[in-house]
Scaffold this active site. Structure first.
Site, PDB file in Angstrom:
ATOM      1  N   ASP A 132     -72.479  32.490 -31.271  1.00 14.50           N
ATOM      2  CA  ASP A 132     -71.712  31.877 -32.040  1.00 14.50           C
ATOM      3  C   ASP A 132     -71.861  32.330 -33.545  1.00 14.50           C
ATOM      4  O   ASP A 132     -72.871  33.039 -33.652  1.00 14.50           O
ATOM      5  CB  ASP A 132     -71.934  30.364 -32.301  1.00 14.50           C
ATOM      6  CG  ASP A 132     -70.866  29.358 -32.640  1.00 14.50           C
ATOM      7  OD1 ASP A 132     -70.462  29.677 -33.996  1.00 14.50           O
ATOM      8  OD2 ASP A 132     -70.398  28.578 -31.889  1.00 14.50           O
TER       9      ASP A 132
ATOM     10  N   TYR B 125     -51.506  27.418 -33.932  1.00 15.51           N
ATOM     11  CA  TYR B 125     -52.636  27.323 -32.881  1.00 15.51           C
ATOM     12  C   TYR B 125     -52.249  27.254 -31.401  1.00 15.51           C
ATOM     13  O   TYR B 125     -52.608  27.963 -30.482  1.00 15.51           O
ATOM     14  CB  TYR B 125     -53.357  26.004 -33.216  1.00 15.51           C
ATOM     15  CG  TYR B 125     -54.378  25.524 -32.177  1.00 15.51           C
ATOM     16  CD1 TYR B 125     -55.738  26.225 -32.318  1.00 15.51           C
ATOM     17  CD2 TYR B 125     -54.100  24.302 -31.369  1.00 15.51           C
ATOM     18  CE1 TYR B 125     -56.770  25.742 -31.545  1.00 15.51           C
ATOM     19  CE2 TYR B 125     -55.313  24.282 -30.732  1.00 15.51           C
ATOM     20  CZ  TYR B 125     -56.505  24.777 -30.803  1.00 15.51           C
ATOM     21  OH  TYR B 125     -57.493  24.110 -29.951  1.00 15.51           O
TER      22      TYR B 125
ATOM     23  N   LYS C 111     -52.839  30.255 -28.565  1.00 16.64           N
ATOM     24  CA  LYS C 111     -53.539  29.893 -27.150  1.00 16.64           C
ATOM     25  C   LYS C 111     -52.679  30.473 -26.137  1.00 16.64           C
ATOM     26  O   LYS C 111     -53.224  30.797 -25.147  1.00 16.64           O
ATOM     27  CB  LYS C 111     -53.659  28.574 -26.962  1.00 16.64           C
ATOM     28  CG  LYS C 111     -54.803  27.930 -27.904  1.00 16.64           C
ATOM     29  CD  LYS C 111     -56.253  28.178 -27.641  1.00 16.64           C
ATOM     30  CE  LYS C 111     -57.188  27.287 -28.058  1.00 16.64           C
ATOM     31  NZ  LYS C 111     -58.625  27.954 -27.937  1.00 16.64           N
TER      32      LYS C 111
ATOM     33  N   ASN D  67     -57.194  16.349 -26.299  1.00 16.93           N
ATOM     34  CA  ASN D  67     -58.073  16.173 -27.096  1.00 16.93           C
ATOM     35  C   ASN D  67     -59.290  15.795 -26.578  1.00 16.93           C
ATOM     36  O   ASN D  67     -59.275  14.491 -25.783  1.00 16.93           O
ATOM     37  CB  ASN D  67     -57.474  15.021 -28.455  1.00 16.93           C
ATOM     38  CG  ASN D  67     -56.482  15.283 -28.975  1.00 16.93           C
ATOM     39  OD1 ASN D  67     -56.717  16.235 -30.015  1.00 16.93           O
ATOM     40  ND2 ASN D  67     -55.130  14.644 -28.899  1.00 16.93           N
TER      41      ASN D  67
ATOM     42  N   ARG E  67     -47.335  12.542 -26.143  1.00 20.39           N
ATOM     43  CA  ARG E  67     -48.079  13.606 -25.374  1.00 20.39           C
ATOM     44  C   ARG E  67     -48.237  12.628 -23.916  1.00 20.39           C
ATOM     45  O   ARG E  67     -48.415  11.556 -23.995  1.00 20.39           O
ATOM     46  CB  ARG E  67     -49.353  13.714 -25.762  1.00 20.39           C
ATOM     47  CG  ARG E  67     -49.799  14.711 -26.953  1.00 20.39           C
ATOM     48  CD  ARG E  67     -49.224  15.943 -26.771  1.00 20.39           C
ATOM     49  NE  ARG E  67     -49.423  17.188 -27.380  1.00 20.39           N
ATOM     50  CZ  ARG E  67     -48.872  18.285 -27.707  1.00 20.39           C
ATOM     51  NH1 ARG E  67     -47.790  18.503 -26.928  1.00 20.39           N
ATOM     52  NH2 ARG E  67     -49.343  19.396 -28.211  1.00 20.39           N
TER      53      ARG E  67
HETATM   54  P1  NAD Z   1     -65.723  23.912 -32.400  1.00 22.84           P
HETATM   55  O1  NAD Z   1     -64.968  24.195 -33.665  1.00 22.84           O
HETATM   56  O2  NAD Z   1     -66.520  22.777 -32.583  1.00 22.84           O
HETATM   57  O3  NAD Z   1     -66.254  25.311 -31.580  1.00 22.84           O
HETATM   58  C1  NAD Z   1     -65.759  26.416 -31.647  1.00 22.84           C
HETATM   59  C2  NAD Z   1     -66.829  27.546 -32.063  1.00 22.84           C
HETATM   60  O4  NAD Z   1     -66.484  28.594 -32.217  1.00 22.84           O
HETATM   61  C3  NAD Z   1     -67.684  26.886 -33.635  1.00 22.84           C
HETATM   62  O5  NAD Z   1     -68.962  26.573 -33.324  1.00 22.84           O
HETATM   63  C4  NAD Z   1     -67.281  28.158 -34.340  1.00 22.84           C
HETATM   64  O6  NAD Z   1     -68.472  28.403 -35.244  1.00 22.84           O
HETATM   65  C5  NAD Z   1     -67.309  29.223 -33.307  1.00 22.84           C
HETATM   66  N1  NAD Z   1     -66.748  30.614 -33.770  1.00 22.84           N
HETATM   67  C6  NAD Z   1     -65.776  30.446 -34.786  1.00 22.84           C
HETATM   68  N2  NAD Z   1     -65.281  31.712 -35.012  1.00 22.84           N
HETATM   69  C7  NAD Z   1     -66.179  32.660 -34.400  1.00 22.84           C
HETATM   70  C8  NAD Z   1     -66.414  33.940 -34.281  1.00 22.84           C
HETATM   71  N3  NAD Z   1     -65.790  34.679 -35.233  1.00 22.84           N
HETATM   72  N4  NAD Z   1     -67.418  34.326 -33.953  1.00 22.84           N
HETATM   73  C9  NAD Z   1     -68.132  33.456 -32.899  1.00 22.84           C
HETATM   74  N5  NAD Z   1     -67.805  32.445 -32.891  1.00 22.84           N
HETATM   75  C10 NAD Z   1     -67.000  31.589 -33.619  1.00 22.84           C
HETATM   76  O7  NAD Z   1     -64.524  23.679 -31.359  1.00 22.84           O
HETATM   77  P2  NAD Z   1     -64.336  22.696 -29.920  1.00 22.84           P
HETATM   78  O8  NAD Z   1     -64.027  21.315 -30.428  1.00 22.84           O
HETATM   79  O9  NAD Z   1     -65.982  22.848 -29.431  1.00 22.84           O
HETATM   80  O10 NAD Z   1     -63.551  23.616 -29.204  1.00 22.84           O
HETATM   81  C11 NAD Z   1     -64.120  24.390 -28.362  1.00 22.84           C
HETATM   82  C12 NAD Z   1     -62.931  25.206 -27.469  1.00 22.84           C
HETATM   83  O11 NAD Z   1     -61.868  24.182 -27.145  1.00 22.84           O
HETATM   84  C13 NAD Z   1     -61.823  25.923 -28.721  1.00 22.84           C
HETATM   85  O12 NAD Z   1     -61.401  27.084 -28.028  1.00 22.84           O
HETATM   86  C14 NAD Z   1     -60.793  24.946 -29.081  1.00 22.84           C
HETATM   87  O13 NAD Z   1     -59.599  25.654 -29.496  1.00 22.84           O
HETATM   88  C15 NAD Z   1     -60.474  24.327 -27.532  1.00 22.84           C
HETATM   89  N6  NAD Z   1     -59.988  22.938 -27.652  1.00 22.84           N
HETATM   90  C16 NAD Z   1     -60.817  22.189 -28.133  1.00 22.84           C
HETATM   91  C17 NAD Z   1     -60.089  20.595 -28.162  1.00 22.84           C
HETATM   92  C18 NAD Z   1     -60.830  19.332 -28.775  1.00 22.84           C
HETATM   93  O14 NAD Z   1     -60.276  18.508 -28.633  1.00 22.84           O
HETATM   94  N7  NAD Z   1     -62.118  19.690 -29.229  1.00 22.84           N
HETATM   95  C19 NAD Z   1     -58.641  20.393 -27.622  1.00 22.84           C
HETATM   96  C20 NAD Z   1     -58.190  21.647 -27.119  1.00 22.84           C
HETATM   97  C21 NAD Z   1     -58.674  22.932 -27.103  1.00 22.84           C
END
Ligand code: NAD
Length: 314
Positions: A33, A145, A149, A174, A278
């Site tokens: 990360d 976004y 994806k 979510n 949704r």
């Molecule tokens: P989050 O933001 O907590 O985690 C994403 C992580 O990616 C962060 O820790 C961030 O520092 C890291 N990151 C960003 N840019 C980076 C880079 N250049 N290099 C390395 N690391 C990097 O988000 P989350 O809620 O844990 O989501 C995880 C995944 O699930 C994501 O792909 C998100 O799009 C997807 N998602 C999440 C949700 C939700 O409700 N949380 C819903 C749909 C999809």
């Protein structure tokens, strides 16, 4: 033989919960990360700070040989962030996805997991029947976004078609729970509402929209279980992961107020609400045997005290 997994985005909300589950199951895990996990120390066997927008860093992340790669790194946040950081999302997340998929292909990883989102779907009308995975096309996501994806899904699927690895692609609804982002503008609705209720001293909170938007929310432990069910299945098509429990934002406010044991009056204000409705099929993920076990009311009652503690300063 101990399985080796790489978790990209291991400093994030879902990534850190996934790392914990994999290590408890006996995997050797490398987390990667741009930042350390926000809350406490990582449980990964090795944690690398690196920017996956750099192809060289992505290649280095894959060195040593991995059975499984979980790609959850993304520049992401709730609706406020998604609607205000379009170029950031398109640029950063696209680079991350291209670099990690290419590096995994070169490293001959066996199985590759991509965290996609139900944001790939179009808006829906209230009362409309469930969308299944094939209804992502013809594509009309509500925001960039979602488009990014979809691109990432297609990139990963193309590597799989060429035989570089087996792909498992999940479209998350979510997700919420303790240790998620709760402040700073990237938080999602459940965390934002928990924070607002915890901070409210006069019994009112401002909430975007009119409360009628409908969503479902999956507790993080259930989501991680579903990720592993999908990863270990034969399903090579994108797969929705969520619950069948749909609530209006108005109802969600009531659940948070109840968990806080506070009387709360929402003040509805204009804001980036996102889509109105949704309603997704979870039939495909349920063929793996997955069933969510934590109701929204139970999940909020586990999440609220954690956010309240953060609001009070840890
Ligand atoms: P989050 O933001 O907590 O985690 C994403 C992580 O990616 C962060 O820790 C961030 O520092 C890291 N990151 C960003 N840019 C980076 C880079 N250049 N290099 C390395 N690391 C990097 O988000 P989350 O809620 O844990 O989501 C995880 C995944 O699930 C994501 O792909 C998100 O799009 C997807 N998602 C999440 C949700 C939700 O409700 N949380 C819903 C749909 C999809």
């Amino acid at each position: 033989m101990t399985k080796r997994a790489l978790v990209c985005g291991a400093g994030g909300f879902i990534g850190s919960h996934l790392v914990r589950r994999l290590t408890h199951e006996g995997y050797w895990v490398r987390g990667i990360d741009v930042k350390q996990p926000g809350w406490g120390t990582t449980e990964a066997d090795e944690f690398v700070i690196a920017d996956l927008r750099d192809p060289q860093k992505a290649a280095e992340a894959l060195t040593g040989g991995f059975d499984e790669v979980y790609q959850l790194a993304a520049d992401m946040g709730g609706m406020g962030f998604i609607h205000s950081a379009e170029t950031q999302i398109m640029h950063n997340s696209m680079l991350i996805n291209v670099n990690v998929a290419e590096a995994a292909a070169r490293a001959e990883v066996a199985r590759y997991f991509l965290a996609s989102s139900v944001c790939v779907y179009r808006d829906m009308q209230l009362g409309e029947g469930e969308l299944s995975e094939r209804d992502a096309y013809p594509a009309m996501p509500d925001n960039e976004y979602g488009w990014e994806k979809l691109y990432a899904e297609r990139a990963v699927a193309s590597y799989a078609r060429e035989g570089h690895f087996q792909a498992r692609i999940a479209r998350f609804q979510n997700c919420y729970g303790p240790e998620g982002t709760w402040t700073g503008g990237r938080e999602k609705a459940p965390a934002a509402l928990c924070r607002k209720v915890a901070e409210s001293s006069d019994g009112t909170i401002e909430v975007w929209g009119d409360g009628s938007a409908v969503r479902s929310f999956i507790y993080v432990d259930d989501l991680v279980t579903a990720v592993l069910c999908l990863m270990r299945s034969d399903i090579d098509e994108p797969t929705n992961i969520g619950t069948r429990e749909y609530v209006s934002i108005k109802k969600l406010v009531e659940l948070v107020a109840s968990a806080a044991d506070k009387s709360i009056t929402p003040v509805w204000v204009p804001g980036p609400v996102g889509v109105q409705n949704r309603n997704f099929s979870n039939d495909r993920i349920e063929t793996t045997g997955f069933q969510p076990t934590v109701s929204l009311s139970e999940g909020i009652s586990r999440t609220y005290p954690w956010i309240e503690r953060q609001v009070r300063g840890g």
